[in-house]
Structures are given as C-alpha cells and as structure tokens.
Design a protein around this motif. Sequence first.
Motif, mmCIF file in Angstrom:
data_model
loop_
_atom_site.group_PDB
_atom_site.id
_atom_site.type_symbol
_atom_site.label_atom_id
_atom_site.label_comp_id
_atom_site.label_asym_id
_atom_site.label_seq_id
_atom_site.Cartn_x
_atom_site.Cartn_y
_atom_site.Cartn_z
ATOM 1 N N THR A 187 0.780 -1.419 0.031
ATOM 2 C CA THR A 187 0.082 -0.119 0.132
ATOM 3 C C THR A 187 0.675 1.199 0.102
ATOM 4 O OG1 THR A 187 -1.912 -1.170 0.864
ATOM 5 C CG2 THR A 187 -1.694 1.418 1.329
ATOM 6 N N GLN A 188 1.999 1.164 0.756
ATOM 7 C CA GLN A 188 2.693 2.274 0.813
ATOM 8 C C GLN A 188 3.462 2.621 -0.498
ATOM 9 O OE1 GLN A 188 5.744 2.232 3.920
ATOM 10 N NE2 GLN A 188 6.716 4.478 3.315
ATOM 11 N N ALA A 189 4.088 1.526 -1.167
ATOM 12 C CA ALA A 189 4.474 1.555 -2.423
ATOM 13 C C ALA A 189 3.725 2.112 -3.364
ATOM 14 C CB ALA A 189 5.139 0.227 -2.547
ATOM 15 N N TYR A 190 2.441 1.891 -3.609
ATOM 16 C CA TYR A 190 1.574 2.228 -4.488
ATOM 17 C C TYR A 190 1.158 3.649 -4.262
ATOM 18 C CZ TYR A 190 0.351 -2.815 -5.310
ATOM 19 O OH TYR A 190 0.422 -4.211 -5.508
ATOM 20 N N LEU A 191 1.050 4.233 -2.988
ATOM 21 C CA LEU A 191 0.829 5.494 -2.723
ATOM 22 C C LEU A 191 2.117 6.407 -3.165
ATOM 23 C CD1 LEU A 191 -0.712 5.424 0.728
ATOM 24 C CD2 LEU A 191 -1.644 6.171 -1.108
ATOM 25 N N TRP A 225 -2.201 3.430 -10.027
ATOM 26 C CA TRP A 225 -1.517 2.864 -8.782
ATOM 27 C C TRP A 225 -2.374 3.117 -7.579
ATOM 28 C CZ3 TRP A 225 2.534 0.245 -9.137
ATOM 29 C CH2 TRP A 225 3.584 0.494 -10.156
ATOM 30 N N LEU A 226 -3.163 3.997 -7.486
ATOM 31 C CA LEU A 226 -4.100 4.036 -6.282
ATOM 32 C C LEU A 226 -5.206 3.189 -6.472
ATOM 33 C CD1 LEU A 226 -4.254 8.047 -6.205
ATOM 34 C CD2 LEU A 226 -3.118 6.636 -4.461
ATOM 35 N N ALA A 227 -5.629 2.751 -7.710
ATOM 36 C CA ALA A 227 -6.559 1.703 -7.893
ATOM 37 C C ALA A 227 -6.254 0.192 -7.233
ATOM 38 C CB ALA A 227 -7.168 1.774 -9.167
ATOM 39 N N ARG A 228 -5.047 0.062 -7.257
ATOM 40 C CA ARG A 228 -4.411 -1.277 -6.746
ATOM 41 C C ARG A 228 -4.765 -1.308 -5.185
ATOM 42 N NH1 ARG A 228 1.171 -3.089 -9.762
ATOM 43 N NH2 ARG A 228 0.661 -1.853 -11.844
ATOM 44 N N ILE A 229 -4.946 -0.202 -4.580
ATOM 45 C CA ILE A 229 -5.056 -0.321 -3.120
ATOM 46 C C ILE A 229 -6.463 -0.930 -2.724
ATOM 47 C CG2 ILE A 229 -5.201 0.995 -1.014
ATOM 48 C CD1 ILE A 229 -3.057 2.719 -2.450
ATOM 49 N N ASP A 230 -6.648 -2.020 -2.050
ATOM 50 C CA ASP A 230 -8.020 -2.584 -1.897
ATOM 51 C C ASP A 230 -8.261 -2.856 -0.572
ATOM 52 O OD1 ASP A 230 -6.386 -4.681 -1.801
ATOM 53 O OD2 ASP A 230 -7.237 -5.838 -3.298
ATOM 54 N N ASN A 231 -7.134 -2.784 0.206
ATOM 55 C CA ASN A 231 -7.652 -3.094 2.013
ATOM 56 C C ASN A 231 -8.169 -1.976 2.577
ATOM 57 O OD1 ASN A 231 -4.901 -1.417 1.535
ATOM 58 N ND2 ASN A 231 -4.643 -1.781 3.871
ATOM 59 N N THR A 232 -9.182 -2.329 3.219
ATOM 60 C CA THR A 232 -10.038 -1.548 3.964
ATOM 61 C C THR A 232 -9.260 -0.394 4.700
ATOM 62 O OG1 THR A 232 -11.490 -3.301 4.032
ATOM 63 C CG2 THR A 232 -12.138 -1.503 5.436
ATOM 64 N N ASP A 233 -8.393 -0.772 5.655
ATOM 65 C CA ASP A 233 -7.665 0.229 6.366
ATOM 66 C C ASP A 233 -7.094 1.630 5.464
ATOM 67 O OD1 ASP A 233 -8.399 -0.990 8.513
ATOM 68 O OD2 ASP A 233 -6.354 -1.950 8.588
#
Length: 607
Positions: free
Chosen positions: A356-360, A378-386
């Motif tokens: 998540t940090q890498a994608y951001l 890149w942001l669209a790859r983040i799917d974890n709720t937190d």
Amino acid sequence: MTFPLRRSRLAAAAFLALTGLAAQAQTEPPAPAAPTSPAPIIEPAAPVVTPAASGGADKSPAQPSAMTAELFYEVLMGELTARSGDPGAGYGLVLDAARRSRDSKLFQRAVEIALQSRSGDAALAAARAWKESVPDSREARRFELQILIALNRIGETVEPLRAEVAATPQVERPFLMAVIARNYGRATDKKLAASVVEQALAEDLKSPATGGAAWGTVGRLRLAAGDTAGALDAAIKGQELDPSSDGPALLALELMDPSQPLAEPIVKRYLSGPKAQPEMRMAYARVLVEGRRYAEATAELAALTAARPELPEPWLLLGSLQVQARQDAAADASLRRYMSLASSQRDPDAQERGLTQAYLLMAQLSERKKDFAGADSWLARIDNTDDLVVAQVRRAALLARQGKLPQARELVRSLPDRTADEKKQKFLAEVQLLRDAKQYQAAFDMLAQASVAAPADTDLIYDQAMVAEKLNRLDEMERLLRRLIELKPDNQNAYNALGYSFADRKVRLEEARTLIQKAVQLAPDDPFIADSLGWVEYRLGNTGEAMRILEDAYKRRPDPEIGAHLGEVLWATGQRDRAMTIWKEASLADADNETLQETLKRLRVKL
C-alpha cells in the motif's frame, strides 16, 4: 530521562527480530508447557533428536512404571477432588503421590492445580518439593523461577537463575539472555530485578564468549529501572568484551539521543563488523529517519540494499526517502524492486501495508510528472479496507488538479464515516481540496462553521488560521494562533506560524524571534522551524547567523521553500552563482512552490 514511545518500539522490533534469529539457531523449538499452565519463565532448551525420535527404532530398554495401584488411586482421587470444587485437597493428594513416586509429571500437575486455584505459595511449595525430590530437574527449577517472579519475590531468584544459566550450553546463552531480560522486566521492583540478574550473571559478565549478551541483558533491565547512565555503561562494557554481540548494540540503539552522545558510536562500531545483522542496520536507519537525519539514513539503506539486495523492506524505506528528496528516478527503481520482492515477506499484514505504501508513493511520482492517469492506476491497486480512505482522498486530489473540483468533493463526501475520527478526516480532506484549488474563502467558511461546534479543536483552529493568512486577514490569523497557543502551549506549529508571519512581513521582529525560538525548543530537529529562525535572523540583519542556520536546515531537508530563503541570503551577500544553483535545485524539485516563485519575482531573477 524518558524515551519516546516510538523509539522504544523500534528498538523492541529489532530486539525481537534478532532474538528470533537466535531461537532459529536451535535444532528444535522449545517444548511447550502443558496447555493449562503458564509458559515457563525460562524456556526449555531444545530437545536432543535421537534416532528413535527421528523415526528409527527405540533401542532403550523399557522402564518399569512407578505407578502402583495405590498411587494410581491417590492421583485419581486428587484429580476428581480438584475438579469437584476442592482444589486444596486435590492438590495435597497429587503432591503426596508425586513425592512418593518422584514423578515429574505429577509434580507439574500439582503446580498447575495450585496455579489454577490462584495459590502462588502452594505452587511454589510444589515446585520446591519437585526440585528437592528430583535435584537434576531443570523443569523444576524453571517452574520455581516462574513462580517467584510472578509472586514478585525477585530477591529469592538469584541462586535458581544462576543454576539455570550454568546448566545452559553456551550456544544457547544469547537466547536465554533475551528471555531473562523479557521476563525480569515484568517485575514490579525493576531496580531490584536488575541487581538480581547482575548477581546471577556474574561469571557470564566476565567472559568474552557471553559478556556481550549478558551485559546487554543487564543494561536493558537497568534502562527499564530508569538508570540510563547504568544502561549506557552496560552497553559499553558488553561491546568491549564482544564487539560482534547484538545485545550492546541493540541497547545503544534504544539509548540513542542527542543527550547520550556515547550511544551511537556503539551502534556504528557494531555495524562496521563482519557479523552485523541486516535487521540492526534497518533499525538504525529507522532511528535516523525518526531524527530527521535523512541523508545518513539513505546512506545506511544504500549500503544495506547493496549488501543484501534480496531483502524487501530496505528497498521500501529507501524509496520513500528518495521520494521525499525528490530523487524520482532512483525512487521509482527502489520501489519497483520492493514490489518485486514483497511476496517474500513472511508477515502477510506487513506485506499488505508495504505494498500500500509503495502504491501511494508510486502514485505520488506519477502525479509529479502530471501523469494523472498513471497515478490513478496505482491508487486503484489499493484494496485493503484500512487504507482505502487514504487512496480515495488521493484520487480526489488528482481530480481537483485536473480542474474537476466538484467531482473531487463528491468523491470525498461519499467516503464512509463510521467513526468521529473518520468524519473529521473527510472534512479536513475536503477543506484541503479547496485550499489546493485556492478557494480560500470557501475553505475558511467551512472551518469557521465546524469550529462553532468544536471550539476547542486545535486542528480546526490551526487550519483556519492558515486559511485566514491566505485571505490576508492577518489580525484573524493572529487571534486564532494565540487561541491555539492558549489551548495547547506545546504546539510548536502555532509559535512557528505566528513568528514566521511577523518575520515575513518585517514586523515585530524581536517578538517573531522569541516565538520561533520557543518552537525550536519544542521541536529542535524540525528543519522547517529552523528555516523560520534563519529567516527572522536575516530580517534582523544577522546575515552570518541566518546563513549558518539556513545552510544546516537545507542540508537536512533540501526543500524548495528552505532553498528559496537560503538562495536569497546568498544573493544578498554577493554569492549569486551559488544562489542560482540553490534556486535551480529548488525549481527542479517543485517549480510551482509559492515562496520560490515570489522570491524570484521580487528579486527579478530568471533561472
């Protein structure tokens, strides 16, 4: 001295990682305690693997059981009595059977019955009876230690601990030392715990083979007792005996602080040795980052990634520092390397957080190139709720940068707000969208309305003051910042913002310096506050002092705003070539920086 909680967690993380390596050096994991008993204070040593244990035939002759019919009946009655609501009578029957048979399992069961009935004294009596009946039983001694520590009878543990250490092979001593530090650290009287362990480890503290780990243990207990000087002395002595030992270096890492200048050389000496563990260098780099020593942290991580390129975590931290330093090409390479290695991380939660940090960060790099589609992908790859809220807020900022402010605000408003904190974060994100779009009046109105409902919310007050400054409502800004200082006297940002505002407008300069010096006291390592101090010194005519402060701030954090101020001081003192160099560097980092653009325009400079 009180150490920051975050520092303690960093050192603890390194400590656990390295003791984990020591544990892995054993051929088998420690044998577990019985499910109903507490884990032993001193973990059992690894069992010896015999041919029989590994699948071969058991050649040892069968041993006759000591369990006579009479003893069997006594044990059965003891168990039934204990389970029927009379644990005292059951304990007595089982302990009597244990004494008569000298059976370790029965002694352990007697201890467990006592512990389950919350009778620490009875459990200790059973453990001591066990040790008396079976003098060579390490399990009996371990249970005695466990119970004495739980009862806070630390002074009685010197001899059993000394015997346990003596019975432990040297190859297992580092792991044992880690366990001792962890468990004696739970004692109420921490000063006594440190003293008792030092007495018990007297021989190990003299030996080059074990002295490093032993002094590390003693030092950690001294630190827990608040004896910082004693802990540092232990780290020094431990490293003198064994420079390659992890213990003293880990302790010194936790002690690292500007007021403890002798701690960091211990860490550096360890890291210069051939046996330095990569986890230790990683922990050192994190401490450097915490201290805003970014260049040094980057150097440590570059060395670590060169020596151990297969480790994923150093690439991620290195990439984040490179993004911060606007070394975009290097950051891109480091982050891609991390993503290719992330699957090798053992902890799935750490892997998810890292990705998540890498994608951001990758989205940030794309955004700098004005590749908004790439950033969004890149942001669209983040799917974890937190982290989904963070990603969506970033996507909203991308929409706003493309002139789609209404859509951006709608995206933020559509985010869930299950808690008061989430609701506040949504609100502040929408305000930030307005500020970035230079719609300052709309942002101010939102903040003012929210402040009516929460007049003591210091975050709202600070943000409203900063927007008031953009609207040139300087009296309102000052009123809000003084209100913030009244509510939160340790808020360095309030002092810094008010002082910088005076310095930038060349008004009330002595008061400005006093305010900024207060901010420096509260945050001595913040390069942006140092920048403010350098700027007010320049406004006061103290050019040499301003140059010194700004040079140091820019070295620690080559930010465009700091570069703009440093360049102006250089320009004013005739060092125009160097000023141009600094401004060009700042422009490459962020050509749209308001302070930089205002400076160049006012001085009529073209890059």
